[in-house]
Design an enzyme around this catalytic site. Structure first.
Site, short mmCIF file in Angstrom:
data_model
loop_
_atom_site.label_atom_id
_atom_site.label_comp_id
_atom_site.label_asym_id
_atom_site.label_seq_id
_atom_site.Cartn_x
_atom_site.Cartn_y
_atom_site.Cartn_z
N VAL A 158 0.82 -1.21 0.00
CA VAL A 158 0.00 0.00 0.00
C VAL A 158 0.86 1.26 0.00
CG1 VAL A 158 -1.94 -1.16 1.12
CG2 VAL A 158 -0.23 -0.02 2.55
N HIS A 166 -4.51 -3.99 -2.58
CA HIS A 166 -5.00 -3.70 -1.23
C HIS A 166 -5.16 -2.21 -0.98
CE1 HIS A 166 -3.21 -7.83 0.08
NE2 HIS A 166 -4.38 -7.95 -0.54
N CYS A 169 -20.07 9.05 2.39
CA CYS A 169 -20.25 9.83 1.16
C CYS A 169 -19.10 9.73 0.18
CB CYS A 169 -20.51 11.30 1.50
SG CYS A 169 -19.04 12.22 2.05
#
Length: 277
Positions: free
Chosen positions: A104, A120, A131
């Site tokens: 990551v 990932h 949202c």
């Protein structure tokens, strides 16, 4: 200095000019980033937080962000290593169908690699789970500090994936900044343990694997199914598999070729000889 394993790896790459590459933490350890497993594939430390716990447990979430506050600056400053640069050169020479990483850290992108599938996710952004409003992790770091000035006094050793070896005694005073748009819960844009990789990413990767000559796995124990699935698929496709990893992997029995040693050095030697010979 190269050895017979380097020679075998080079010959494998010459025989299979279009490789699908899957990378793991072993590609980033030389950049100062930690890994979770030892050479036997066993956990070296406590398992990381799961997505379910992060969302449901406020105390665990506060602990995560306190540790992440300390770990993020060092993680974000990490620079690409030999593995990242070698694979970027391979891509630029049109030797790869696709690179999929379990990391990551975006170090492949920092090395100039284009069109990377971050299986990932990435730690560099955070998003609202309600949202989907997104912020950079750097901006969220500023928000964390603005609400919790005392975090600046904390120090700890760095741990994998931007974590830190920190055990705060009392986090009741900690305020985790909510989404500035809707007040919802902000979450790193990573697939936590216990969460599923987005289906579209898996389908795209599987399509690229199907068009490859072979699968190359670098720096991964493959103990997590999200990566191991590609070895299973390659086996079902009748595609050769080469593993570069210093220690046990879940796919050892499936491998056509298994190479030990530092994966960065191995990949650099392969790329130099393949692209400049």
């Amino acid at each position: 200095m190269s050895d017979s394993d380097d020679g075998q790896l080079l010959e494998f790459a010459r025989q299979h000019p279009r490789l699908f590459v899957l990378t793991g933490a072993g590609c980033s350890t030389s950049s100062g980033l930690g890994d979770y497993r030892d050479t036997r594939g066993q956990w070296k430390r406590r398992q990381p937080i799961t997505g379910q716990v992060f969302i449901a447990d406020e105390a665990a979430r506060k602990r995560y962000w306190a540790r992440s506050f300390v770990g993020w600056p060092g993680f974000s400053r990490a620079l690409p290593g030999l593995a990242h640069h070698a694979l970027a050169a391979m891509q630029q020479a049109d030797r790869l169908t696709l690179l999929v990483t379990q990391n990551v850290d975006r170090l492949h992108q920092k090395a100039g690699h284009e069109d990377v599938v971050d299986l990932h996710g990435v730690l560099a952004t955070v998003s609202c789970i309600q949202c989907a409003h997104s912020l950079s992790r750097d901006d969220y770091q500023i928000e964390l500090l603005a609400h919790n000035a005392w975090l600046a006094s904390l120090t700890a050793a760095h741990a994998p994936d931007g974590d830190a070896d920190l055990e705060p005694d009392d986090l009741h005073q900690m305020h985790v900044p909510p989404c500035p748009q809707c007040g919802g819960l902000m979450k790193p844009d990573v697939v936590f343990f216990g969460e599923n990789v987005p289906r579209a990413l898996v389908e795209r990767a599987m399509n690229a694997l199907a068009s490859a000559d072979a699968l190359l796995v670098a720096g991964s124990s493959l103990m997590v199914y999200s990566g191991f699935r590609f070895c299973r698929a390659a086996q079902n496709n009748g595609q050769p598999i080469v593993l570069i990893n210093d220690g046990l992997t879940r796919a050892d029995s499936l491998a056509t070729l298994k190479i030990g040693g530092d994966c960065g050095q191995r990949l650099q030697t392969m790329a130099e000889q393949l692209l400049h010979s």
